[in-house]
Design a protein around this motif. Structure first.
Motif, PDB file in Angstrom:
ATOM      1  N   GLU A   1      19.628  40.545   0.185  1.00 45.78           N
ATOM      2  CA  GLU A   1      19.114  39.501   1.060  1.00 45.78           C
ATOM      3  C   GLU A   1      19.506  39.766   2.516  1.00 45.78           C
ATOM      4  N   LEU A   2      20.739  40.184   2.719  1.00 42.28           N
ATOM      5  CA  LEU A   2      21.200  40.493   4.068  1.00 42.28           C
ATOM      6  C   LEU A   2      20.425  41.674   4.636  1.00 42.28           C
ATOM      7  N   ARG A   3      20.223  42.685   3.826  1.00 43.31           N
ATOM      8  CA  ARG A   3      19.499  43.874   4.282  1.00 43.31           C
ATOM      9  C   ARG A   3      18.079  43.497   4.708  1.00 43.31           C
ATOM     10  N   THR A   4      17.419  42.694   3.893  1.00 48.01           N
ATOM     11  CA  THR A   4      16.062  42.255   4.216  1.00 48.01           C
ATOM     12  C   THR A   4      16.052  41.451   5.509  1.00 48.01           C
ATOM     13  N   ALA A   5      17.031  40.573   5.667  1.00 46.11           N
ATOM     14  CA  ALA A   5      17.113  39.753   6.877  1.00 46.11           C
ATOM     15  C   ALA A   5      17.293  40.620   8.115  1.00 46.11           C
ATOM     16  N   VAL A   6      18.152  41.626   8.023  1.00 44.41           N
ATOM     17  CA  VAL A   6      18.390  42.509   9.173  1.00 44.41           C
ATOM     18  C   VAL A   6      17.156  43.350   9.467  1.00 44.41           C
ATOM     19  N   GLU A   7      16.472  43.826   8.437  1.00 42.68           N
ATOM     20  CA  GLU A   7      15.251  44.605   8.646  1.00 42.68           C
ATOM     21  C   GLU A   7      14.182  43.760   9.330  1.00 42.68           C
ATOM     22  N   ARG A   8      14.022  42.524   8.879  1.00 44.38           N
ATOM     23  CA  ARG A   8      13.042  41.630   9.512  1.00 44.38           C
ATOM     24  C   ARG A   8      13.419  41.354  10.958  1.00 44.38           C
TER      25      ARG A   8
ATOM     26  N   ARG B   1      34.520  48.929   7.955  1.00 44.25           N
ATOM     27  CA  ARG B   1      34.395  49.978   6.940  1.00 44.25           C
ATOM     28  C   ARG B   1      33.164  49.737   6.060  1.00 44.25           C
ATOM     29  N   SER B   2      32.987  48.500   5.625  1.00 48.43           N
ATOM     30  CA  SER B   2      31.837  48.163   4.768  1.00 48.43           C
ATOM     31  C   SER B   2      30.520  48.368   5.498  1.00 48.43           C
ATOM     32  N   TYR B   3      30.473  47.954   6.769  1.00 45.97           N
ATOM     33  CA  TYR B   3      29.232  48.097   7.522  1.00 45.97           C
ATOM     34  C   TYR B   3      28.903  49.568   7.783  1.00 45.97           C
ATOM     35  N   ILE B   4      29.898  50.354   8.108  1.00 43.55           N
ATOM     36  CA  ILE B   4      29.664  51.790   8.311  1.00 43.55           C
ATOM     37  C   ILE B   4      29.136  52.416   7.032  1.00 43.55           C
ATOM     38  N   ARG B   5      29.747  52.083   5.921  1.00 42.60           N
ATOM     39  CA  ARG B   5      29.284  52.605   4.627  1.00 42.60           C
ATOM     40  C   ARG B   5      27.839  52.179   4.361  1.00 42.60           C
TER      41      ARG B   5
ATOM     42  N   VAL C   1      25.469  51.362   6.560  1.00 41.55           N
ATOM     43  CA  VAL C   1      24.549  52.071   7.446  1.00 41.55           C
ATOM     44  C   VAL C   1      24.382  53.520   7.005  1.00 41.55           C
ATOM     45  N   LEU C   2      25.470  54.182   6.660  1.00 37.05           N
ATOM     46  CA  LEU C   2      25.372  55.577   6.196  1.00 37.05           C
ATOM     47  C   LEU C   2      24.518  55.685   4.934  1.00 37.05           C
ATOM     48  N   ASP C   3      24.701  54.773   4.002  1.00 38.18           N
ATOM     49  CA  ASP C   3      23.878  54.786   2.786  1.00 38.18           C
ATOM     50  C   ASP C   3      22.411  54.547   3.121  1.00 38.18           C
ATOM     51  N   ASP C   4      22.172  53.636   4.070  1.00 37.31           N
ATOM     52  CA  ASP C   4      20.808  53.287   4.447  1.00 37.31           C
ATOM     53  C   ASP C   4      20.062  54.460   5.073  1.00 37.31           C
ATOM     54  N   VAL C   5      20.772  55.305   5.825  1.00 38.46           N
ATOM     55  CA  VAL C   5      20.134  56.455   6.486  1.00 38.46           C
ATOM     56  C   VAL C   5      20.381  57.748   5.713  1.00 38.46           C
ATOM     57  N   GLU C   6      20.776  57.601   4.461  1.00 34.98           N
ATOM     58  CA  GLU C   6      21.007  58.754   3.574  1.00 34.98           C
ATOM     59  C   GLU C   6      22.002  59.737   4.161  1.00 34.98           C
ATOM     60  N   GLN C   7      23.112  59.195   4.701  1.00 38.20           N
ATOM     61  CA  GLN C   7      24.239  59.957   5.237  1.00 38.20           C
ATOM     62  C   GLN C   7      23.914  60.754   6.502  1.00 38.20           C
ATOM     63  N   ASN C   8      22.817  60.458   7.178  1.00 40.97           N
ATOM     64  CA  ASN C   8      22.468  61.135   8.424  1.00 40.97           C
ATOM     65  C   ASN C   8      23.384  60.625   9.535  1.00 40.97           C
ATOM     66  N   GLN C   9      24.307  61.459   9.977  1.00 42.02           N
ATOM     67  CA  GLN C   9      25.332  61.070  10.946  1.00 42.02           C
ATOM     68  C   GLN C   9      24.744  60.647  12.288  1.00 42.02           C
ATOM     69  N   THR C  10      23.748  61.369  12.759  1.00 39.38           N
ATOM     70  CA  THR C  10      23.149  61.070  14.056  1.00 39.38           C
ATOM     71  C   THR C  10      22.461  59.709  14.033  1.00 39.38           C
ATOM     72  N   ARG C  11      21.659  59.468  13.009  1.00 35.18           N
ATOM     73  CA  ARG C  11      20.961  58.181  12.910  1.00 35.18           C
ATOM     74  C   ARG C  11      21.946  57.041  12.725  1.00 35.18           C
ATOM     75  N   ALA C  12      22.980  57.245  11.914  1.00 34.13           N
ATOM     76  CA  ALA C  12      23.982  56.193  11.691  1.00 34.13           C
ATOM     77  C   ALA C  12      24.697  55.861  12.986  1.00 34.13           C
ATOM     78  N   ALA C  13      25.095  56.870  13.735  1.00 32.54           N
ATOM     79  CA  ALA C  13      25.790  56.638  15.006  1.00 32.54           C
ATOM     80  C   ALA C  13      24.893  55.872  15.980  1.00 32.54           C
ATOM     81  N   THR C  14      23.615  56.211  16.008  1.00 36.98           N
ATOM     82  CA  THR C  14      22.672  55.513  16.880  1.00 36.98           C
ATOM     83  C   THR C  14      22.568  54.041  16.486  1.00 36.98           C
TER      84      THR C  14
END
Length: 90
Positions: free
Chosen positions: A3-10, A52-56, A58-71
């Protein structure tokens, strides 16, 4: 979590091409219930736990892409690397 993920995407879609999503773009069910983050836990999470949870997340969401996660996180790749090392994240 879904639910949180959907809310943030919207909210991101609502914000358009802005680099950051404004707090006002988040739906009331997210902004009005900050206690949901620690519901059912013995103690409230620390800022370290939340980061820590949020970083994890975001990394999962971008399939561990470091550049996209940092952005998305609004930090440099080096800062992301340092945070991952500090938190013992692979």
């Amino acid at each position: 979590m879904r639910e949180l993920r959907t809310a943030v995407e919207r909210a991101a879609l609502y914000a358009g091409t802005a680099e950051r999503v404004p707090f006002s773009a988040l739906p009331p069910q997210v902004t009005a219930q900050p206690g949901a983050l620690w519901a059912g836990r013995e103690r409230r999470p620390t800022l370290r736990d939340v980061e820590r949870s949020y970083i994890r997340f975001v990394l999962d969401d971008v399939e561990q892409n470091q550049t996209r996660a940092a952005t998305i996180l609004g930090i440099s790749r080096k800062a992301l690397w340092e945070k991952r090392r500090r938190y013992g994240m692979p």
